[in-house]
Design an enzyme around this catalytic site. Sequence first.
Site, PDB file in Angstrom:
ATOM      1  N   VAL A   1       0.911  -1.152   0.000  1.00  6.05           N
ATOM      2  CA  VAL A   1       0.000   0.000   0.000  1.00  6.05           C
ATOM      3  C   VAL A   1       0.949   1.200   0.000  1.00  6.05           C
ATOM      4  O   VAL A   1       1.533   1.539   1.019  1.00  6.05           O
ATOM      5  CB  VAL A   1      -0.944  -0.007   1.218  1.00  6.05           C
ATOM      6  N   PRO A   2       1.144   1.812  -1.172  1.00  4.75           N
ATOM      7  CA  PRO A   2       2.324   2.641  -1.450  1.00  4.75           C
ATOM      8  C   PRO A   2       2.321   4.049  -0.857  1.00  4.75           C
ATOM      9  O   PRO A   2       2.267   5.051  -1.575  1.00  4.75           O
ATOM     10  CB  PRO A   2       2.321   2.694  -2.977  1.00  4.75           C
ATOM     11  N   CYS A   3       2.462   4.156   0.454  1.00 12.42           N
ATOM     12  CA  CYS A   3       2.492   5.475   1.097  1.00 12.42           C
ATOM     13  C   CYS A   3       3.709   6.291   0.655  1.00 12.42           C
ATOM     14  O   CYS A   3       3.714   7.508   0.794  1.00 12.42           O
ATOM     15  CB  CYS A   3       2.402   5.354   2.610  1.00 12.42           C
ATOM     16  N   HIS A   4       4.719   5.634   0.078  1.00 12.98           N
ATOM     17  CA  HIS A   4       5.870   6.374  -0.450  1.00 12.98           C
ATOM     18  C   HIS A   4       5.481   7.253  -1.636  1.00 12.98           C
ATOM     19  O   HIS A   4       6.206   8.175  -1.985  1.00 12.98           O
ATOM     20  CB  HIS A   4       7.007   5.416  -0.834  1.00 12.98           C
TER      21      HIS A   4
END
Length: 190
Positions: free
Chosen positions: A153-156
């Site tokens: 879950v790409p919070c970056h």
Amino acid sequence: MNATGPSETTPAAPRQAVWAVVRSDIGPLLLAATDAGLVNVVFHATDAVRDKALDRLGSRLGTELVEAPDSPLLAEAIRQLAEYFAGRRRAFDVPLDWSLITGFNREVLRELFAGVPFGAVVGYGDLAHRVGQPGAAQAVGMAMGSNPLPVVVPCHRVVERDGGIGGFGGGLETKRKLLALEGVLPEPLF
């Protein structure tokens, strides 16, 4: 409770929870899964970080976690992460257990997972607007900080409006490496 199907009820304690530490281009990652799916990814999984994360996770899940690097519950997540770091995967489609996150944070993270693809970024305010809370940019930042499934879950991919890369629970160098892997930033010179 998979990557695409929402589950808004709180499940009973999982029957099984397993974990493994895998090597990656950003350092060791602790992966944990329940019978519902991947439930946690932890950066910088040294022995001390791993032990603390497992104690906390076991308490939150209400079950004991068993080291099982060959578990079928983890095998697909491990394979897909290896493909991602090798540049051969742009999206994850492993089952996800969303039980560690609720309310606004879950809504924001589900929107991020579904709506911000590989190689793209979104601002904190833009993401708040997408979930119908245009004044909640700071709350979106808090949701990113509580993301139990980073990388997958790409919070970056969430950045500041003014072009800054913003904060990151895995450290700014890790965020830079992930954004470089996705072609958003140039590779670090050294």
